[in-house]
Design a protein around this motif. Structure first.
Motif, PDB file in Angstrom:
ATOM      1  N   ARG A   1       0.829  -1.208   0.000  1.00 17.43           N
ATOM      2  CA  ARG A   1       0.000   0.000   0.000  1.00 17.43           C
ATOM      3  C   ARG A   1       0.862   1.256   0.000  1.00 17.43           C
ATOM      4  O   ARG A   1       0.504   2.272  -0.602  1.00 17.43           O
ATOM      5  CB  ARG A   1      -0.941   0.000   1.208  1.00 17.43           C
ATOM      6  N   ARG A   2       2.014   1.187   0.700  1.00 13.36           N
ATOM      7  CA  ARG A   2       2.916   2.349   0.697  1.00 13.36           C
ATOM      8  C   ARG A   2       3.412   2.650  -0.717  1.00 13.36           C
ATOM      9  O   ARG A   2       3.521   3.812  -1.120  1.00 13.36           O
ATOM     10  CB  ARG A   2       4.102   2.092   1.634  1.00 13.36           C
ATOM     11  N   TRP A   3       3.743   1.621  -1.448  1.00 14.34           N
ATOM     12  CA  TRP A   3       4.214   1.861  -2.817  1.00 14.34           C
ATOM     13  C   TRP A   3       3.074   2.272  -3.740  1.00 14.34           C
ATOM     14  O   TRP A   3       3.286   2.964  -4.738  1.00 14.34           O
ATOM     15  CB  TRP A   3       4.903   0.611  -3.358  1.00 14.34           C
ATOM     16  N   ALA A   4       1.852   1.852  -3.398  1.00 13.64           N
ATOM     17  CA  ALA A   4       0.707   2.150  -4.264  1.00 13.64           C
ATOM     18  C   ALA A   4       0.308   3.625  -4.218  1.00 13.64           C
ATOM     19  O   ALA A   4      -0.350   4.107  -5.148  1.00 13.64           O
ATOM     20  CB  ALA A   4      -0.495   1.282  -3.866  1.00 13.64           C
ATOM     21  N   HIS A   5       0.707   4.360  -3.164  1.00 11.67           N
ATOM     22  CA  HIS A   5       0.347   5.770  -3.053  1.00 11.67           C
ATOM     23  C   HIS A   5       1.542   6.646  -3.442  1.00 11.67           C
ATOM     24  O   HIS A   5       2.676   6.404  -3.000  1.00 11.67           O
ATOM     25  CB  HIS A   5      -0.101   6.111  -1.628  1.00 11.67           C
ATOM     26  N   ALA A   6       1.266   7.662  -4.244  1.00 15.45           N
ATOM     27  CA  ALA A   6       2.339   8.481  -4.812  1.00 15.45           C
ATOM     28  C   ALA A   6       3.214   9.119  -3.729  1.00 15.45           C
ATOM     29  O   ALA A   6       4.441   9.162  -3.847  1.00 15.45           O
ATOM     30  CB  ALA A   6       1.733   9.559  -5.709  1.00 15.45           C
ATOM     31  N   GLU A   7       2.597   9.628  -2.666  1.00 14.98           N
ATOM     32  CA  GLU A   7       3.363  10.338  -1.643  1.00 14.98           C
ATOM     33  C   GLU A   7       4.345   9.406  -0.927  1.00 14.98           C
ATOM     34  O   GLU A   7       5.536   9.706  -0.813  1.00 14.98           O
ATOM     35  CB  GLU A   7       2.408  10.973  -0.631  1.00 14.98           C
TER      36      GLU A   7
ATOM     37  N   ARG B   1       5.232   6.467  -1.965  1.00 14.70           N
ATOM     38  CA  ARG B   1       6.110   5.880  -2.985  1.00 14.70           C
ATOM     39  C   ARG B   1       7.334   6.764  -3.213  1.00 14.70           C
ATOM     40  O   ARG B   1       8.468   6.278  -3.321  1.00 14.70           O
ATOM     41  CB  ARG B   1       5.340   5.675  -4.288  1.00 14.70           C
ATOM     42  N   ALA B   2       7.120   8.079  -3.257  1.00 10.32           N
ATOM     43  CA  ALA B   2       8.236   9.007  -3.444  1.00 10.32           C
ATOM     44  C   ALA B   2       9.190   8.946  -2.251  1.00 10.32           C
ATOM     45  O   ALA B   2      10.412   8.987  -2.418  1.00 10.32           O
ATOM     46  CB  ALA B   2       7.698  10.417  -3.633  1.00 10.32           C
ATOM     47  N   ILE B   3       8.629   8.846  -1.033  1.00 10.91           N
ATOM     48  CA  ILE B   3       9.488   8.734   0.156  1.00 10.91           C
ATOM     49  C   ILE B   3      10.325   7.461   0.085  1.00 10.91           C
ATOM     50  O   ILE B   3      11.528   7.462   0.370  1.00 10.91           O
ATOM     51  CB  ILE B   3       8.617   8.757   1.427  1.00 10.91           C
ATOM     52  N   TRP B   4       9.694   6.359  -0.298  1.00  9.31           N
ATOM     53  CA  TRP B   4      10.382   5.072  -0.419  1.00  9.31           C
ATOM     54  C   TRP B   4      11.531   5.167  -1.420  1.00  9.31           C
ATOM     55  O   TRP B   4      12.667   4.768  -1.143  1.00  9.31           O
ATOM     56  CB  TRP B   4       9.367   4.011  -0.834  1.00  9.31           C
ATOM     57  N   ALA B   5      11.234   5.723  -2.590  1.00 12.64           N
ATOM     58  CA  ALA B   5      12.236   5.811  -3.649  1.00 12.64           C
ATOM     59  C   ALA B   5      13.407   6.703  -3.234  1.00 12.64           C
ATOM     60  O   ALA B   5      14.583   6.357  -3.446  1.00 12.64           O
ATOM     61  CB  ALA B   5      11.598   6.335  -4.930  1.00 12.64           C
ATOM     62  N   ARG B   6      13.106   7.845  -2.637  1.00 10.75           N
ATOM     63  CA  ARG B   6      14.190   8.757  -2.241  1.00 10.75           C
ATOM     64  C   ARG B   6      15.029   8.159  -1.112  1.00 10.75           C
ATOM     65  O   ARG B   6      16.244   8.358  -1.065  1.00 10.75           O
ATOM     66  CB  ARG B   6      13.602  10.116  -1.825  1.00 10.75           C
ATOM     67  N   HIS B   7      14.383   7.440  -0.211  1.00 14.44           N
ATOM     68  CA  HIS B   7      15.137   6.791   0.868  1.00 14.44           C
ATOM     69  C   HIS B   7      16.065   5.720   0.291  1.00 14.44           C
ATOM     70  O   HIS B   7      17.231   5.603   0.713  1.00 14.44           O
ATOM     71  CB  HIS B   7      14.173   6.167   1.864  1.00 14.44           C
TER      72      HIS B   7
ATOM     73  N   LEU C   1      18.611   1.333 -12.158  1.00 11.01           N
ATOM     74  CA  LEU C   1      17.549   1.260 -11.161  1.00 11.01           C
ATOM     75  C   LEU C   1      16.399   0.457 -11.751  1.00 11.01           C
ATOM     76  O   LEU C   1      15.718   0.922 -12.675  1.00 11.01           O
ATOM     77  CB  LEU C   1      17.056   2.663 -10.764  1.00 11.01           C
ATOM     78  N   ARG C   2      16.214  -0.755 -11.229  1.00 13.17           N
ATOM     79  CA  ARG C   2      15.096  -1.588 -11.681  1.00 13.17           C
ATOM     80  C   ARG C   2      13.873  -1.288 -10.827  1.00 13.17           C
ATOM     81  O   ARG C   2      13.969  -1.227  -9.593  1.00 13.17           O
ATOM     82  CB  ARG C   2      15.471  -3.070 -11.607  1.00 13.17           C
ATOM     83  N   HIS C   3      12.730  -1.111 -11.489  1.00 15.32           N
ATOM     84  CA  HIS C   3      11.520  -0.690 -10.792  1.00 15.32           C
ATOM     85  C   HIS C   3      10.307  -1.397 -11.381  1.00 15.32           C
ATOM     86  O   HIS C   3      10.388  -1.987 -12.473  1.00 15.32           O
ATOM     87  CB  HIS C   3      11.357   0.834 -10.911  1.00 15.32           C
ATOM     88  N   PRO C   4       9.147  -1.345 -10.685  1.00 14.96           N
ATOM     89  CA  PRO C   4       7.934  -1.952 -11.223  1.00 14.96           C
ATOM     90  C   PRO C   4       7.539  -1.301 -12.543  1.00 14.96           C
ATOM     91  O   PRO C   4       7.719  -0.083 -12.730  1.00 14.96           O
ATOM     92  CB  PRO C   4       6.881  -1.686 -10.137  1.00 14.96           C
ATOM     93  N   PRO C   5       6.999  -2.068 -13.478  1.00 10.76           N
ATOM     94  CA  PRO C   5       6.620  -1.499 -14.783  1.00 10.76           C
ATOM     95  C   PRO C   5       5.619  -0.355 -14.683  1.00 10.76           C
ATOM     96  O   PRO C   5       5.606   0.546 -15.538  1.00 10.76           O
ATOM     97  CB  PRO C   5       6.016  -2.709 -15.516  1.00 10.76           C
ATOM     98  N   ALA C   6       4.779  -0.376 -13.653  1.00  6.80           N
ATOM     99  CA  ALA C   6       3.733   0.645 -13.557  1.00  6.80           C
ATOM    100  C   ALA C   6       4.274   1.991 -13.083  1.00  6.80           C
ATOM    101  O   ALA C   6       3.552   2.999 -13.125  1.00  6.80           O
ATOM    102  CB  ALA C   6       2.630   0.178 -12.609  1.00  6.80           C
ATOM    103  N   TRP C   7       5.518   2.063 -12.641  1.00 10.62           N
ATOM    104  CA  TRP C   7       6.080   3.330 -12.170  1.00 10.62           C
ATOM    105  C   TRP C   7       6.435   4.179 -13.386  1.00 10.62           C
ATOM    106  O   TRP C   7       7.327   3.833 -14.168  1.00 10.62           O
ATOM    107  CB  TRP C   7       7.311   3.062 -11.306  1.00 10.62           C
TER     108      TRP C   7
END
Length: 209
Positions: A99-105, A107-113, A129-135
């Motif tokens: 759910r954390r990755w599903a929300h933009a806010e 998700r941005a914190i996760w990615a920057r961390h 940087l490998r990431h989910p296709p939906a990003w």
């Protein structure tokens, strides 16, 4: 002195000797009886003391065994309860991270961390940087620009269907796995930390995530 008088005197001496011998034998018998009785009392007290010590030791041993059995059952019960708790908590933890990755806010914190961790641990140079296709590129585009300035060259963002959430960052053979799968890979460590948290806050065990 007449014969009769001499006989009486002799009989008197014999009686006195007999009485003295009897007294001596009686006193000796009494002393021996007293000694034997004292020894018997001493042995009886020693045997009683040994029995008391033995019974106390047996009682302590039984008490320790009972406590050990109780503790073992308590630990077993606690282990079963913890196992059930962790079994139910694990999918909830995965769901909460998803759910954390599903929300933009968040998700941005996760990615920057993840990127901040990678900058401290990975060597400079070409990064992938490998990431989910939906990003979408609309979200990771600003990160690409920031990393280009920091690394001196543009990183490569690559969609990877094996990554369901988070990022896997690679640089010159070194890898920082901040994906959902990577974060959950050390299940034993995470479960230990979860139990430690629940031990500090037992009332939170029933709180829904």
């Amino acid at each position: 002195m007449k014969l009769e008088e001499r006989e009486r005197g002799l009989l008197t001496l014999i009686e006195e000797y007999r009485d003295a011998e009897c007294r001596t034998l009686l006193e000796t018998a009494r002393a021996e009886a007293k000694t034997l009785l004292a020894d018997a009392y001493r042995r009886a007290r020693a045997q009683l003391h040994e029995r008391v010590v033995s019974e106390r030791a047996n009682a302590r041993s039984r008490l320790h065994a009972a406590r050990a059995e109780h503790d073992t059952r308590l630990r077993a019960s606690g282990d079963r309860a913890n196992a059930q708790l962790l079994e139910s908590a694990w999918p909830r933890l995965r769901e909460a991270l998803s759910r954390r990755w599903a929300h933009a806010e968040t998700r941005a914190i996760w990615a920057r961390h993840a990127i901040a961790q990678a900058r401290r641990r990975l060597p400079p140079g070409p990064w992938t940087l490998r990431h989910p296709p939906a990003w979408s590129a609309a979200e990771w585009g600003p990160l690409e620009a920031e990393l280009t300035r920091a690394l001196g060259q543009a990183p490569h963002f690559r969609a990877d269907g094996a990554v369901s959430a988070g990022l896997v960052i690679e640089a010159q053979g070194a890898v920082l796995d901040a994906s959902l799968e990577g974060l959950l890979s050390d299940r034993r460590r995470l479960e230990a930390r979860l139990l430690a948290v629940l031990a500090r806050h037992p009332t939170d065990a029933g709180v829904q995530t």
